[in-house]
Scaffold this motif. Structure first.
Motif, PDB file in Angstrom:
ATOM      1  N   ALA A  94       0.821  -1.392   0.161  1.00 16.58           N
ATOM      2  CA  ALA A  94      -0.017   0.033  -0.138  1.00 16.58           C
ATOM      3  C   ALA A  94       0.870   1.273  -0.022  1.00 16.58           C
ATOM      4  CB  ALA A  94      -1.038  -0.132   1.305  1.00 16.58           C
ATOM      5  N   SER A  95       0.238   2.245  -0.254  1.00 18.98           N
ATOM      6  CA  SER A  95       0.812   3.660  -0.558  1.00 18.98           C
ATOM      7  C   SER A  95       2.056   3.881   0.606  1.00 18.98           C
ATOM      8  CB  SER A  95       0.135   4.867  -0.627  1.00 18.98           C
ATOM      9  OG  SER A  95      -0.859   4.617   0.405  1.00 18.98           O
ATOM     10  N   SER A  96       3.130   3.497   0.284  1.00 17.51           N
ATOM     11  CA  SER A  96       4.142   3.756   1.233  1.00 17.51           C
ATOM     12  C   SER A  96       5.138   4.929   0.685  1.00 17.51           C
ATOM     13  CB  SER A  96       5.226   2.659   1.447  1.00 17.51           C
ATOM     14  OG  SER A  96       5.753   2.308   0.125  1.00 17.51           O
ATOM     15  N   ASN A  97       4.739   5.631  -0.357  1.00 20.20           N
ATOM     16  CA  ASN A  97       5.269   7.007  -0.656  1.00 20.20           C
ATOM     17  C   ASN A  97       5.182   7.994   0.044  1.00 20.20           C
ATOM     18  OD1 ASN A  97       6.161   5.393  -3.097  1.00 20.20           O
ATOM     19  ND2 ASN A  97       4.468   6.096  -4.304  1.00 20.20           N
ATOM     20  N   PRO A  98       6.064   8.694   0.413  1.00 22.91           N
ATOM     21  CA  PRO A  98       5.923   9.871   1.490  1.00 22.91           C
ATOM     22  C   PRO A  98       5.117  10.955   0.485  1.00 22.91           C
ATOM     23  CG  PRO A  98       8.236   9.761   0.903  1.00 22.91           C
ATOM     24  CD  PRO A  98       7.467   8.483   0.360  1.00 22.91           C
ATOM     25  N   SER A  99       4.140  11.559   0.976  1.00 22.07           N
ATOM     26  CA  SER A  99       3.327  12.528  -0.047  1.00 22.07           C
ATOM     27  C   SER A  99       4.179  13.787   0.123  1.00 22.07           C
ATOM     28  CB  SER A  99       2.102  12.877   1.074  1.00 22.07           C
ATOM     29  OG  SER A  99       1.440  11.892   1.081  1.00 22.07           O
ATOM     30  N   LEU A 100       4.245  14.273  -1.149  1.00 24.85           N
ATOM     31  CA  LEU A 100       5.059  15.322  -1.451  1.00 24.85           C
ATOM     32  C   LEU A 100       4.187  16.730  -0.875  1.00 24.85           C
ATOM     33  CD1 LEU A 100       6.351  14.660  -4.902  1.00 24.85           C
ATOM     34  CD2 LEU A 100       7.485  14.409  -3.078  1.00 24.85           C
ATOM     35  N   LYS A 101       3.047  16.797  -0.801  1.00 18.84           N
ATOM     36  CA  LYS A 101       2.114  17.864  -0.449  1.00 18.84           C
ATOM     37  C   LYS A 101       2.263  17.709   0.953  1.00 18.84           C
ATOM     38  CE  LYS A 101      -2.111  15.821  -1.752  1.00 18.84           C
ATOM     39  NZ  LYS A 101      -2.219  15.061  -2.818  1.00 18.84           N
ATOM     40  N   SER A 132      -6.387   0.447   3.882  1.00 21.82           N
ATOM     41  CA  SER A 132      -7.072  -0.823   4.652  1.00 21.82           C
ATOM     42  C   SER A 132      -8.118  -1.531   3.707  1.00 21.82           C
ATOM     43  CB  SER A 132      -8.038  -0.328   5.934  1.00 21.82           C
ATOM     44  OG  SER A 132      -7.353   0.394   6.742  1.00 21.82           O
ATOM     45  N   LEU A 133      -8.853  -0.492   3.048  1.00 17.94           N
ATOM     46  CA  LEU A 133      -9.828  -0.846   2.206  1.00 17.94           C
ATOM     47  C   LEU A 133      -9.531  -1.813   0.969  1.00 17.94           C
ATOM     48  CD1 LEU A 133     -12.908  -0.813   1.689  1.00 17.94           C
ATOM     49  CD2 LEU A 133     -12.484   1.356   0.475  1.00 17.94           C
ATOM     50  N   ARG A 134      -8.039  -1.318   0.318  1.00 14.48           N
ATOM     51  CA  ARG A 134      -7.533  -1.920  -0.535  1.00 14.48           C
ATOM     52  C   ARG A 134      -7.063  -3.473  -0.099  1.00 14.48           C
ATOM     53  NH1 ARG A 134      -5.223   0.547  -5.277  1.00 14.48           N
ATOM     54  NH2 ARG A 134      -5.091   2.897  -4.832  1.00 14.48           N
ATOM     55  N   LYS A 135      -6.599  -3.695   0.987  1.00 13.96           N
ATOM     56  CA  LYS A 135      -6.478  -4.694   1.700  1.00 13.96           C
ATOM     57  C   LYS A 135      -7.565  -5.875   1.679  1.00 13.96           C
ATOM     58  CE  LYS A 135      -2.530  -2.915   4.180  1.00 13.96           C
ATOM     59  NZ  LYS A 135      -2.320  -2.170   5.358  1.00 13.96           N
ATOM     60  N   LEU A 136      -8.488  -5.211   1.923  1.00 16.94           N
ATOM     61  CA  LEU A 136      -9.840  -6.285   2.164  1.00 16.94           C
ATOM     62  C   LEU A 136     -10.148  -7.068   0.571  1.00 16.94           C
ATOM     63  CD1 LEU A 136     -12.142  -4.325   4.477  1.00 16.94           C
ATOM     64  CD2 LEU A 136     -10.909  -6.285   4.880  1.00 16.94           C
ATOM     65  N   ILE A 137      -9.822  -6.035  -0.573  1.00 13.44           N
ATOM     66  CA  ILE A 137     -10.064  -6.466  -1.672  1.00 13.44           C
ATOM     67  C   ILE A 137      -8.998  -7.568  -2.040  1.00 13.44           C
ATOM     68  CG2 ILE A 137     -10.825  -6.046  -4.086  1.00 13.44           C
ATOM     69  CD1 ILE A 137     -11.309  -3.252  -3.084  1.00 13.44           C
ATOM     70  N   PRO A 138      -9.539  -8.879  -2.848  1.00 11.96           N
ATOM     71  CA  PRO A 138      -8.372  -9.654  -3.290  1.00 11.96           C
ATOM     72  C   PRO A 138      -7.716  -9.048  -4.256  1.00 11.96           C
ATOM     73  CG  PRO A 138     -10.636 -10.544  -3.703  1.00 11.96           C
ATOM     74  CD  PRO A 138     -10.709  -9.375  -2.782  1.00 11.96           C
ATOM     75  N   GLY A 139      -6.602  -8.971  -4.158  1.00 16.98           N
ATOM     76  CA  GLY A 139      -5.414  -8.489  -5.567  1.00 16.98           C
ATOM     77  C   GLY A 139      -5.965  -6.845  -5.207  1.00 16.98           C
ATOM     78  N   GLY A 140      -6.237  -6.259  -4.220  1.00 17.79           N
ATOM     79  CA  GLY A 140      -6.581  -4.953  -4.062  1.00 17.79           C
ATOM     80  C   GLY A 140      -5.233  -3.937  -4.261  1.00 17.79           C
TER      81      GLY A 140
END
Lengths: 160, 92
Positions: free
Chosen positions: A97-104, A119-127
């Motif tokens: 999941a988005s581990s990129n530090p936000s530039l803004k 969290s939502l992404r993790k709930l979907i298979p292949g999210g």
């Protein structure tokens, strides 16, 4: 944000009829897959109840994956199940999941949103593989298929 | 919406405001918890949170139903069950 590829996915007007057709197709596919699969499990005459549950759960998930083709989640679910089949171990969800530090500079609310979204992404298979443009369609189909799955299973159980 | 940072983001992990708005509005209709409340005051993050809860509940329910189904398999006769199931599903 105009001009995105895959114009069909950005269609905001969903006709009721199309949805009903999709729903009945899902249910039909689901039942067509699951019932023979359950019969096969039954006929195999496995001795332990725990392996029964595992097999049933596997087929329940597979039925879900096969009944709604063309979605990232159904593809992700298939992959997950096939992998599970191979090494008999629970699949480790990759924390990509988005581990990129936000530039803004983000406000607290933004941070909360981001974490909820991941969290939502993790709930979907292949999210983790789903791009943002597809999140809407993916979530919509995944949730409604889950609901239909519950209905079908309840139906099957009530027949005993 | 006060903060309209419609910056074009190339990475797929950073979602734009527009997409969030669309996602949240779609989720409002999908999740019964929120849809039935009919209140526009539900914040976006609350919508996401409720969606997560809803999906988790659905997962749990599927697990529970699968468990009962596997127990059921042990007790019923395969052929008659299949016929009965198919018959009643056709009749619906």
């Amino acid at each position: 944000m105009e001009g995105n590829a895959g114009g069909n996915k950005r269609r905001r007007v969903y006709s009721v009829e199309a949805k009903k057709v999709a729903q009945s197709a899902f249910t039909r596919n689901y039942v067509n897959y699951l019932i023979p699969a359950l019969t096969k499990i039954k006929n195999q005459n496995t001795t332990t109840t725990s392996s029964d549950f595992k097999n049933v759960k596997y087929e329940v998930d597979m039925a879900m994956a096969f009944s709604a083709e063309g979605f990232a989640w159904s593809h992700g679910l298939k992959l997950k199940l096939l992998q599970r089949d191979e090494d008999e171990a629970p699949t480790i969800t990759t924390e990509k999941a988005s581990s990129n530090p936000s530039l803004k500079t983000s406000s607290d609310e933004d941070e909360k949103m981001k974490s909820e979204l991941s969290s939502l992404r993790k709930l979907i298979p292949g999210g983790e593989e789903i791009v943002d443009e597809e999140m809407v369609t993916e979530l919509e189909s995944y949730i409604s298929c889950l609901e239909m799955q519950v209905n079908v299973l309840q139906c099957l159980l009530s027949l005993s | 919406m006060s903060s309209r940072r419609s910056r074009q983001q190339s990475g797929s992990n950073r979602i734009s405001d527009d997409q969030i708005i669309e996602l949240v509005s779609k989720l409002r209709q999908l999740v019964p918890e929120i849809r039935d409340r009919r209140s526009d005051k539900v914040s976006a993050s609350k919508v996401l949170q409720e969606t997560c809860n809803y999906i988790r509940n659905l997962h749990r329910e599927v697990d529970d139903l699968s468990e009962r189904l596997s127990q059921l398999l042990a007790t019923i006769d395969a052929d008659s069950a299949e016929a009965a199931i198919i018959r009643s599903l056709i009749n619906q």
